[in-house]
Motif scaffolding. Structure first.
Motif, PDB file in Angstrom:
ATOM      1  N   UNK A 188       0.790  -1.325  -0.073  1.00 12.86           N
ATOM      2  CA  UNK A 188       0.025  -0.051   0.058  1.00 12.86           C
ATOM      3  C   UNK A 188       0.858   1.250  -0.157  1.00 12.86           C
ATOM      4  N   UNK A 189       2.093   1.264   0.714  1.00 12.35           N
ATOM      5  CA  UNK A 189       2.684   2.534   0.967  1.00 12.35           C
ATOM      6  C   UNK A 189       3.442   2.565  -0.562  1.00 12.35           C
ATOM      7  N   UNK A 190       3.896   1.694  -1.144  1.00 15.57           N
ATOM      8  CA  UNK A 190       4.391   1.766  -2.389  1.00 15.57           C
ATOM      9  C   UNK A 190       3.699   2.569  -3.569  1.00 15.57           C
ATOM     10  N   UNK A 191       2.322   1.962  -3.438  1.00 18.06           N
ATOM     11  CA  UNK A 191       1.290   2.303  -4.470  1.00 18.06           C
ATOM     12  C   UNK A 191       0.900   3.621  -4.005  1.00 18.06           C
ATOM     13  N   UNK A 225       3.721   6.088  -5.252  1.00 26.09           N
ATOM     14  CA  UNK A 225       3.524   6.024  -6.883  1.00 26.09           C
ATOM     15  C   UNK A 225       2.411   7.037  -7.144  1.00 26.09           C
ATOM     16  N   UNK A 226       1.279   7.152  -6.690  1.00 28.27           N
ATOM     17  CA  UNK A 226       0.208   7.758  -6.872  1.00 28.27           C
ATOM     18  C   UNK A 226       0.555   9.325  -6.567  1.00 28.27           C
ATOM     19  N   UNK A 276       8.801   5.371  -8.382  1.00 27.93           N
ATOM     20  CA  UNK A 276       8.774   4.092  -7.570  1.00 27.93           C
ATOM     21  C   UNK A 276       9.216   2.799  -8.660  1.00 27.93           C
ATOM     22  N   UNK A 277      10.238   2.180  -8.113  1.00 24.13           N
ATOM     23  CA  UNK A 277      10.622   0.886  -9.051  1.00 24.13           C
ATOM     24  C   UNK A 277      10.668  -0.128  -8.108  1.00 24.13           C
ATOM     25  N   UNK A 289       0.303   0.812 -13.393  1.00 25.03           N
ATOM     26  CA  UNK A 289       1.261   1.833 -14.591  1.00 25.03           C
ATOM     27  C   UNK A 289       2.023   2.888 -14.198  1.00 25.03           C
ATOM     28  N   UNK A 290       1.937   3.149 -12.888  1.00 26.85           N
ATOM     29  CA  UNK A 290       2.920   4.132 -12.223  1.00 26.85           C
ATOM     30  C   UNK A 290       3.942   3.457 -11.559  1.00 26.85           C
TER      31      UNK A 290
END
Length: 264
Positions: free
Chosen positions: A159-162, A165-166, A171-172, A188-189
């Motif tokens: 959740x934190x990564x998404x 990114x949003x 973020x990779x 996508x992001x």
């Protein structure tokens, strides 16, 4: 003789861990064996000095664990096991909440401990998950996250990564593990890639490299406790040491991020 009968001392020690004193535990166990008893009965069975039986029984009565009959001599009877369990559980929960509420008041400002160029060590899956989420959420420009298996990706970390990114953070996610990469292929992001072919093949933990001064690296090892496999991590953020560590990995980050951006 019944060999399966529980050891009374083990029961007493367990009750002590639940908050009873030694005498209270011994009296409580004796009363459950006797049902209804006088101080002399408890003394004869449990070996507790009679003067201490009175005090322990009164304390147990105040806790709601024992009923008292105002007779001559006084007689005592334990409450049901279910009632005792609820009372002791509620007491433990109150003590837990009071302790952690007090700790929260005493705790320094968030990140206040990071005033020196230190590398910190944290052990255990849950504490490392919490620290990983914290470091991901601190990032402002870019995050490289790597994990050897999906077991190292808690829902909070995903959740934190998404969320980052949003919010526009670059973020990779990098992993040799297909299952890890597949978790993010529809995002996508978020860039997804396998590590370069010349990367070490024995990596077992997870890594967070963010901005120019956030670093976490963990490793798994065989434990000898309840957990068959344990995890230990080192981390640093906002320090000169973190800057050194992230810069040292800088060229590798650029290579991996470039690969992720070029993948269809």
């Amino acid at each position: 003789m019944n060999d399966d009968r529980p050891d009374e001392r083990d029961v007493e020690e367990a009750l002590e861990r639940l908050g009873l004193s030694n005498y209270e535990a011994r009296v409580f166990v004796a009363l459950h064996r006797l049902g209804t008893a006088t101080a002399k009965d408890v003394h004869d069975l449990a070996g507790v000095p009679r003067s201490q039986v009175y005090g322990a029984a009164e304390d147990l009565e105040e806790r709601g664990l024992v009923e008292l009959q105002q007779s001559t001599p006084k007689r005592y009877r334990p409450v049901s096991l279910e009632a005792a369990k609820e009372l002791l559980t509620a007491r433990l929960e109150r003590e837990r909440d009071r302790a952690f509420d007090s700790l929260a008041e005493l705790r320094r400002e968030e990140h206040g401990e990071e005033t020196r160029d230190d590398v910190w060590t944290v052990r255990g899956r849950k504490p490392i998950n919490d620290r990983t989420v914290d470091l991901i959420r601190r990032a402002e420009t870019r995050i490289l996250f790597g994990a050897a298996s999906v077991d190292l990706l808690s829902d909070d970390v995903i959740t934190a990564l998404r969320e980052q990114a949003a919010a526009g953070v670059d973020v990779n996610v990098v992993s040799e593990n297909d299952a890890v990469r597949n978790l993010f292929t529809r995002d996508a992001d978020i860039g997804v890639a396998a590590p370069p072919a010349d990367s070490p093949g024995d990596f077992t933990g997870r890594v967070v490299l963010a901005d120019d001064d956030i670093f976490l690296l963990s490793a798994l090892y065989e434990g000898d406790g309840a957990e068959a496999t344990e995890e230990t991590a080192i981390w640093s953020a906002g320090t000169a040491m973190a800057s050194v560590l992230t810069r040292a990995a800088g060229s590798g980050i650029e290579a991996i991020v470039g690969r992720a951006e070029s993948d269809p």
